[in-house]
Write an enzyme that holds these catalytic residues in place. Structure first.
Site, PDB file in Angstrom:
ATOM      1  N   PRO A  87       0.823  -1.272  -0.029  1.00  0.00           N
ATOM      2  CA  PRO A  87       0.038   0.167   0.034  1.00  0.00           C
ATOM      3  C   PRO A  87       0.687   1.124   0.066  1.00  0.00           C
ATOM      4  O   PRO A  87       0.529   2.477  -0.399  1.00  0.00           O
ATOM      5  CB  PRO A  87      -0.936  -0.161   1.094  1.00  0.00           C
ATOM      6  N   GLU A 118      -1.396  -8.973   7.563  1.00  0.00           N
ATOM      7  CA  GLU A 118      -0.790  -7.429   7.842  1.00  0.00           C
ATOM      8  C   GLU A 118       0.649  -7.017   7.207  1.00  0.00           C
ATOM      9  O   GLU A 118       1.126  -6.080   7.191  1.00  0.00           O
ATOM     10  CB  GLU A 118      -0.611  -7.386   9.379  1.00  0.00           C
ATOM     11  N   ARG A 156       1.961  -5.254 -21.804  1.00  0.00           N
ATOM     12  CA  ARG A 156       1.577  -4.542 -23.089  1.00  0.00           C
ATOM     13  C   ARG A 156       2.597  -3.860 -23.455  1.00  0.00           C
ATOM     14  O   ARG A 156       2.747  -3.392 -24.831  1.00  0.00           O
ATOM     15  CB  ARG A 156       0.344  -3.551 -22.884  1.00  0.00           C
ATOM     16  N   ASP A 171      -2.359   4.442 -26.512  1.00  0.00           N
ATOM     17  CA  ASP A 171      -3.182   4.260 -25.377  1.00  0.00           C
ATOM     18  C   ASP A 171      -3.791   5.672 -24.597  1.00  0.00           C
ATOM     19  O   ASP A 171      -2.863   6.483 -24.787  1.00  0.00           O
ATOM     20  CB  ASP A 171      -2.204   3.433 -24.148  1.00  0.00           C
TER      21      ASP A 171
END
Length: 214
Positions: A87, A118, A156, A171
């Site tokens: 995160p 965690e 990609r 893109d």
């Protein structure tokens, strides 16, 4: 190129890696995936996690388990460029995607480490991380979906994975504008909605101008 994926739940990746671009890249021998459960690096009845230390609760993946996993995979495929999905990592955007794609191309072995619970003991981060990557400011149950998102966007940009390089070069987020509206023919008219005539006249410059403004 070999890609090791370290995870609590390897079965999550089964269908993903046998679908679309991931399958095509393997069939072309561009990439080989080795999805490994953390538990496969443990002895019988040995846990992959331990209680976190300090105030709070929860379990985290032990650093010695990460050590064994890294050692085994790097013995098989050579030293890896190690990406931890966290995160607090660097936010995944198109700029970072292109940077990661270069790292994939430049390294024979890439390792994705997807934590759970965690997370992973911070000492393992300090010892092994080349880059930490986050896909957004929200909490998921683990790093597996971020790992798949990263692969979807990075692959990609690996040469020969996508059939038409133009599809990648144009893109969304690669230029100054987001994607323009797209239409299919047939049908030319659907529910009284017609394809804009300018898209049908074959004048590329006018079409590009229309797309920039829409």
């Amino acid at each position: 190129m070999d890609v090791s994926i370290l995870t609590v739940f390897p079965e999550i990746y089964t269908n993903f890696l046998q679908t679309s671009l991931m399958k095509r890249a393997q069939e072309k021998d561009i990439v080989s995936f080795d999805v490994c459960a953390f538990s496969s690096f443990c002895k019988d009845k040995e846990r992959i996690d331990s209680p976190t230390v300090g105030h709070g609760s929860g379990m985290a993946i032990r650093p010695d388990v990460i050590e064994r996993a890294v050692d085994v995979q790097e013995k098989k495929y050579g030293k890896a460029y190690r990406i931890f999905l966290t995160p607090q990592g660097e936010k995944l955007d198109q700029r970072l995607t292109k940077k990661l794609a270069m790292s994939f191309v430049e390294n024979d072995h890439v390792m994705l480490v997807a934590g759970r619970y965690e997370g992973i003991d911070e000492r393992a981060h300090t010892e092994y991380v080349d880059i930490e990557v986050s896909i957004g400011d929200y909490i998921l149950m683990g790093g597996d979906l971020p790992a798949m998102v990263l692969l979807e966007t990075v692959m990609r940009y690996i040469p020969s994975v996508v059939g038409k390089s133009e599809s990648v070069e144009k893109d969304s987020f690669s230029g100054a504008f987001l994607d323009f509206p797209t239409y299919t023919a047939p049908p030319r008219v659907w529910k009284d909605r017609e394809i804009p005539p300018i898209l049908l006249d074959g004048h590329h410059a006018k079409i590009d101008e229309w797309r920039l403004n829409n």
